[in-house]
Design an enzyme around this catalytic site. Structure first.
Site, PDB file in Angstrom:
ATOM      1  N   HIS A   1      67.256  82.646  67.200  1.00  0.00           N
ATOM      2  CA  HIS A   1      66.721  81.874  65.812  1.00  0.00           C
ATOM      3  C   HIS A   1      66.689  80.470  66.402  1.00  0.00           C
ATOM      4  CE1 HIS A   1      68.663  85.164  63.709  1.00  0.00           C
ATOM      5  NE2 HIS A   1      67.663  85.519  64.735  1.00  0.00           N
TER       6      HIS A   1
ATOM      7  N   ASP B   1      61.227  87.536  65.130  1.00  0.00           N
ATOM      8  CA  ASP B   1      60.753  86.260  64.838  1.00  0.00           C
ATOM      9  C   ASP B   1      60.426  86.031  63.720  1.00  0.00           C
ATOM     10  OD1 ASP B   1      62.411  86.479  67.167  1.00  0.00           O
ATOM     11  OD2 ASP B   1      60.447  87.707  68.375  1.00  0.00           O
TER      12      ASP B   1
ATOM     13  N   GLY C   1      61.234  84.897  76.337  1.00  0.00           N
ATOM     14  CA  GLY C   1      59.834  84.726  77.433  1.00  0.00           C
ATOM     15  C   GLY C   1      58.770  85.087  77.666  1.00  0.00           C
TER      16      GLY C   1
ATOM     17  N   ARG D   1      82.663 106.718  68.987  1.00  0.00           N
ATOM     18  CA  ARG D   1      83.971 104.996  68.640  1.00  0.00           C
ATOM     19  C   ARG D   1      85.141 105.104  70.270  1.00  0.00           C
ATOM     20  NH1 ARG D   1      84.439 110.942  65.100  1.00  0.00           N
ATOM     21  NH2 ARG D   1      83.110 111.622  66.704  1.00  0.00           N
TER      22      ARG D   1
ATOM     23  N   LYS E   1      63.467  83.124  60.844  1.00  0.00           N
ATOM     24  CA  LYS E   1      64.905  83.494  59.594  1.00  0.00           C
ATOM     25  C   LYS E   1      66.084  82.100  60.097  1.00  0.00           C
ATOM     26  CE  LYS E   1      65.332  87.584  61.995  1.00  0.00           C
ATOM     27  NZ  LYS E   1      64.275  87.230  62.803  1.00  0.00           N
TER      28      LYS E   1
HETATM   29  P1  GDP Z   1      63.662  83.783  64.214  1.00  0.00           P
HETATM   30  O1  GDP Z   1      63.818  84.743  65.415  1.00  0.00           O
HETATM   31  O2  GDP Z   1      63.033  85.078  62.785  1.00  0.00           O
HETATM   32  O3  GDP Z   1      65.129  83.227  63.545  1.00  0.00           O
HETATM   33  O4  GDP Z   1      62.132  83.271  64.543  1.00  0.00           O
HETATM   34  P2  GDP Z   1      61.814  83.006  66.301  1.00  0.00           P
HETATM   35  O5  GDP Z   1      63.135  81.754  66.564  1.00  0.00           O
HETATM   36  O6  GDP Z   1      62.390  83.644  67.517  1.00  0.00           O
HETATM   37  O7  GDP Z   1      60.646  82.313  66.332  1.00  0.00           O
HETATM   38  C1  GDP Z   1      59.552  81.919  65.428  1.00  0.00           C
HETATM   39  C2  GDP Z   1      59.305  80.575  65.581  1.00  0.00           C
HETATM   40  O8  GDP Z   1      58.138  79.998  65.065  1.00  0.00           O
HETATM   41  C3  GDP Z   1      60.026  79.407  66.826  1.00  0.00           C
HETATM   42  O9  GDP Z   1      59.391  79.230  67.386  1.00  0.00           O
HETATM   43  C4  GDP Z   1      60.315  78.617  65.403  1.00  0.00           C
HETATM   44  O10 GDP Z   1      60.042  77.090  66.127  1.00  0.00           O
HETATM   45  C5  GDP Z   1      58.796  78.626  64.821  1.00  0.00           C
HETATM   46  N1  GDP Z   1      58.338  78.483  63.690  1.00  0.00           N
HETATM   47  C6  GDP Z   1      58.471  79.005  62.290  1.00  0.00           C
HETATM   48  N2  GDP Z   1      58.372  78.537  61.078  1.00  0.00           N
HETATM   49  C7  GDP Z   1      56.950  77.498  61.914  1.00  0.00           C
HETATM   50  C8  GDP Z   1      55.997  77.238  61.053  1.00  0.00           C
HETATM   51  O11 GDP Z   1      55.924  77.069  59.884  1.00  0.00           O
HETATM   52  N3  GDP Z   1      54.907  77.078  61.984  1.00  0.00           N
HETATM   53  C9  GDP Z   1      54.584  77.323  63.740  1.00  0.00           C
HETATM   54  N4  GDP Z   1      53.762  76.709  63.576  1.00  0.00           N
HETATM   55  N5  GDP Z   1      56.242  77.489  63.355  1.00  0.00           N
HETATM   56  C10 GDP Z   1      57.355  77.572  63.056  1.00  0.00           C
HETATM   57  P1  IMO Z   2      65.261  88.306  66.591  1.00  0.00           P
HETATM   58  O1  IMO Z   2      66.522  88.223  65.561  1.00  0.00           O
HETATM   59  C1  IMO Z   2      62.024  90.454  68.127  1.00  0.00           C
HETATM   60  C2  IMO Z   2      63.096  94.178  69.838  1.00  0.00           C
HETATM   61  C3  IMO Z   2      62.881  93.736  71.587  1.00  0.00           C
HETATM   62  C4  IMO Z   2      62.582  95.506  71.938  1.00  0.00           C
HETATM   63  C5  IMO Z   2      63.560  96.398  70.720  1.00  0.00           C
HETATM   64  C6  IMO Z   2      64.640  96.746  71.025  1.00  0.00           C
HETATM   65  O2  IMO Z   2      65.249  87.241  67.058  1.00  0.00           O
HETATM   66  O3  IMO Z   2      64.320  88.240  65.390  1.00  0.00           O
HETATM   67  P2  IMO Z   2      66.895  95.988  71.752  1.00  0.00           P
HETATM   68  O4  IMO Z   2      67.454  94.403  72.664  1.00  0.00           O
HETATM   69  O5  IMO Z   2      67.712  95.594  70.542  1.00  0.00           O
HETATM   70  O6  IMO Z   2      67.972  96.993  72.536  1.00  0.00           O
HETATM   71  O7  IMO Z   2      65.497  95.578  72.157  1.00  0.00           O
HETATM   72  O8  IMO Z   2      63.845  95.551  69.473  1.00  0.00           O
HETATM   73  N1  IMO Z   2      63.833  92.728  69.572  1.00  0.00           N
HETATM   74  C7  IMO Z   2      63.115  91.919  69.366  1.00  0.00           C
HETATM   75  N2  IMO Z   2      61.963  91.059  68.963  1.00  0.00           N
HETATM   76  N3  IMO Z   2      63.645  89.573  67.860  1.00  0.00           N
HETATM   77  C8  IMO Z   2      63.994  90.062  67.748  1.00  0.00           C
HETATM   78  O9  IMO Z   2      65.366  89.049  67.428  1.00  0.00           O
HETATM   79  C9  IMO Z   2      64.515  91.311  68.254  1.00  0.00           C
HETATM   80  N4  IMO Z   2      65.355  91.172  68.998  1.00  0.00           N
HETATM   81  C10 IMO Z   2      64.832  92.809  69.397  1.00  0.00           C
HETATM   82  O10 IMO Z   2      62.276  93.029  72.269  1.00  0.00           O
HETATM   83  O11 IMO Z   2      61.336  95.663  71.378  1.00  0.00           O
HETATM   84 MG    MG Z   3      63.807  85.615  67.494  1.00  0.00          MG
END
Ligand code: GDP
Ligand code: IMO
Ligand code: MG
Length: 423
Positions: free
Chosen positions: A41, A13, A302, A143, A16
Site C-alpha cells: 500500500h 492496487d 516490482g 488448524r 487503498k
Molecule cells: P493499493 O495496494 O491499493 O494501496 O495500491 P498500490 O499502492 O499498490 O498502487 C497504487 C499506485 O498508484 C501507487 O503507486 C500510488 O502511489 C499510485 N496512485 C494512487 N492514486 C493515484 C492517482 O490518482 N493517480 C496516479 N497517477 N497515481 C496514483
Molecule cells: P494490495 O493490497 C495486487 C495477487 C498476486 C497473485 C494472487 C495470489 O497491494 O492490493 P498471493 O501472494 O496472495 O498468494 O497471490 O494475488 N495479489 C495482489 N495483487 N495487489 C495485492 O495487494 C495483491 N496481493 C496478492 O499477484 O496473482
Molecule cells: Mg498494492
C-alpha cells in the site's frame, strides 16, 4: 460508532493505501483485517513515498491507533523491515501499533511451500507474491497454524519446530528442487520475532469492541481486491482470504450490523498482477501507455501490472458483493491524452449477451463488449475542485456513477495526499 470499511473493487492496487491515509484524520483507529505481506500500500506526502505491507496505512497520523487484526497473516521478518524503514520518522510504535494475538504467523517454511507449490504448477501457476500467504492460511483453516499469542508461551519454539519439520517433509514431497538454507532463514526469523515482541499484543476483538462502545471511530482497511477474494474472485487465481466486506467481520470480530460506510476504491481503468483471466486486458499501445503513465509496477514484487479498460461488469459485481455505499475513483489522470476511452458494459458469454459476472471469465467463454467515450487532453494532476475537471472526464464519471448506482465521493488525480478531489 459504526465501523467504516475501505476495500479494493478490482484485482488489488487500486490505491487503498493513499485513501486510507487521506481519511485517517477522521478516525481514531485504523485496522487491517486480512491479507499480509502480499499487500503493498503506497502513501505519498511531503515528497516522500512509503510502501506498507502489514502495517495499517494510518501509521503516519498522530491521532490514530493502528491495529493488525486477527484475519491478517504476519511475517515477522517483513514486519521488522517495515518497522525499521519507518525509524527515521519517529513513530511511537509501542503506543500506536497493536497486534492481534489471534493473527497467524508466516514461517520461513510457509514461504518455501509457496515457492514449491508454484514451481510444481509450472505454466498454471497463480503468480503468487511468494510471501507464504496460501500455505499460512491453509495451516490456519487446517488448524495447524501458529498465532501471535503463542509467542507469549514458553513452549512456542517447540510448537514451531514440529510445524517446521512437518513443512520440510511436505517440501520434499513436491517433485521440484527448492534450494534453501533453513538454518539461516530461521536465525533471521527468530531475531525478527524477538524484535516484534517489543510491540503490544492485544485481544483485538475486545479492544475494537470497547473502542466502538466508547464512541470512537474505526476504519477497517482491506488488502488485495474483490476479484482476488477466495470465494468471489477469479478462482483459483485469487489470494487465500476473504477480501470482501464480510472479511472485515471475521478478520476483526466486528458484527455485520456494526458496519457503517463501505468505501469501494477503483481505478479508472483496470490492472492485474500475476496470472488469471482478465477480459479487458490490452496488449496494444493503449495498454502500454497505461502501464507507463500509471507507473504500473507491483509495490511488493516490482512485477509489471497487466493493464486494460475498465470492466463495469466486474465492478458492478464487486459493488454488490460488498454493499458499497461510496465509490472513490483513482488514477483518472493517467487517462489524459487518450483519443477514445472504452468501458466494458457487457460480456458476450458463449454467444449470449450478459451483464453479470459469470462462473468463469476465461477468454474462451467471454468477449467483452464496449461503450466508447471521447477522451480529454487536459492534465488533471494540479486540479483541486470538481468544477475544474474537463467535461469529457466528468461525462465518464457521471456515466459510471449512474451505472453503478453509488456516488463517487472522491476523485484522485495523482499519488500525493493533496491530489484528492472531494465531491
Ligand atoms: P493499493 O495496494 O491499493 O494501496 O495500491 P498500490 O499502492 O499498490 O498502487 C497504487 C499506485 O498508484 C501507487 O503507486 C500510488 O502511489 C499510485 N496512485 C494512487 N492514486 C493515484 C492517482 O490518482 N493517480 C496516479 N497517477 N497515481 C496514483
Ligand atoms: P494490495 O493490497 C495486487 C495477487 C498476486 C497473485 C494472487 C495470489 O497491494 O492490493 P498471493 O501472494 O496472495 O498468494 O497471490 O494475488 N495479489 C495482489 N495483487 N495487489 C495485492 O495487494 C495483491 N496481493 C496478492 O499477484 O496473482
Ligand atoms: Mg498494492
Amino acid at each position: 460508532m459504526a465501523v467504516d470499511l475501505l476495500l479494493g473493487l478490482q484485482w488489488g492496487d487500486e490505491g487503498k493505501g493513499k485513501i486510507v491515509d487521506v481519511l485517517t484524520k477522521n478516525y481514531d483507529v485504523i485496522a487491517r483485517f486480512q491479507g499480509g505481506p502480499n499487500a503493498g500500500h503506497t502513501l505519498e506526502f511531503d515528497g516522500i513515498k512509503h510502501v506498507l505491507h502489514t502495517i495499517p496505512s494510518g501509521i503516519f497520523h498522530d491521532n490514530a491507533t493502528n491495529v493488525v487484526g486477527n484475519g491478517v497473516v504476519i511475517d515477522p521478518v517483513v514486519f521488522k523491515k517495515e518497522l525499521e524503514n519507518l525509524e527515521p520518522f519517529n513513530i511511537d510504535f509501542r503506543s500506536k501499533l497493536l497486534i492481534s494475538r489471534k493473527a497467524h504467523l508466516i514461517l520461513p517454511t510457509h514461504r518455501l511451500l509457496d515457492a514449491a507449490s508454484e514451481a510444481v504448477k509450472g505454466k498454471a501457476k497463480i503468480g503468487s507474491t511468494l510471501k507464504g500467504i496460501g500455505p499460512t492460511y491453509m495451516d490456519k483453516t487446517g488448524r495447524n497454524g501458529i498465532r501471535v499469542g503463542e509467542l507469549e508461551l514458553s513452549t512456542w519454539k517447540k510448537t514451531y519446530r514440529s510445524l517446521a519439520d512437518k513443512h520440510e517433509k511436505m517440501i520434499a514431497f513436491y517433485d521440484v528442487a527448492i534450494e534453501y538454507d533453513l538454518k539461516s532463514l530461521e536465525a533471521e526469523f527468530f531475531e525478527a520475532v524477538e524484535y516484534i515482541k517489543q510491540l503490544e499484543f492485544i485481544d483485538s476483538e475486545e479492544y475494537l469492541h470497547q473502542t466502538q462502545k466508547s464512541g470512537k471511530s474505526i476504519l477497517a482497511e482491506g488488502a488485495q481486491g474483490s476479484l482476488l477474494d477466495i470465494d468471489f474472485g477469479t478462482y483459483p487465481f485469487v489470494t487465500s482470504s476473504n477480501t470482501t466486506a464480510a472479511g472485515a467481520c471475521t478478520g476483526l470480530g466486528v458484527a455485520p450490523n456494526k458496519i457503517g460506510e463501505v468505501f469501494g476504491i477503483f481505478k479508472a481503468y483496470t490492472t492485474r498482477v500475476g496470472s488469471g483471466p482478465f477480459p479487458t486486458e490490452l496488449f496494444d499501445q493503449d495498454g502500454e501507455t497505461m502501464g507507463r503513465v500509471g507507473n504500473e509496477f507491483g509495490s511488493t514484487t516490482g512485477r509489471s501490472r497487466r493493464c486494460g479498460w475498465l470492466d463495469l461488469v466486474a465492478l458492478k459485481y464487486a459493488v454488490q458483493v460488498n454493499g458499497v455505499t461510496q465509490l472513490m475513483m483513482m488514477k483518472g489522470d493517467v487517462l489524459s491524452g487518450f483519443e477514445k476511452l472504452k468501458v466494458c458494459t457487457s460480456y458476450n458469454y458463449n454467444g449470449k449477451v450478459i451483464e453479470h459476472l459469470p462462473y468463469s471469465i476465461l477468454e474462451e467463454n467471454v468477449t467483452p463488449m464496449y461503450k466508447e467515450f471521447a477522451g480529454w487532453k487536459e492534465d488533471l494532476t494540479q486540479l483541486t475542485a470538481e468544477n475544474e475537471l474537463p467535461e469529457n472526464f466528468m461525462n465518464y464519471v457521471l456515466f459510471l456513477e449512474k451505472e453503478l448506482e453509488v456516488p463517487i465521493s472522491i476523485i484522485s488525480v495523482g499519488p500525493d495526499r493533496k491530489q484528492t478531489i472531494h465531491r
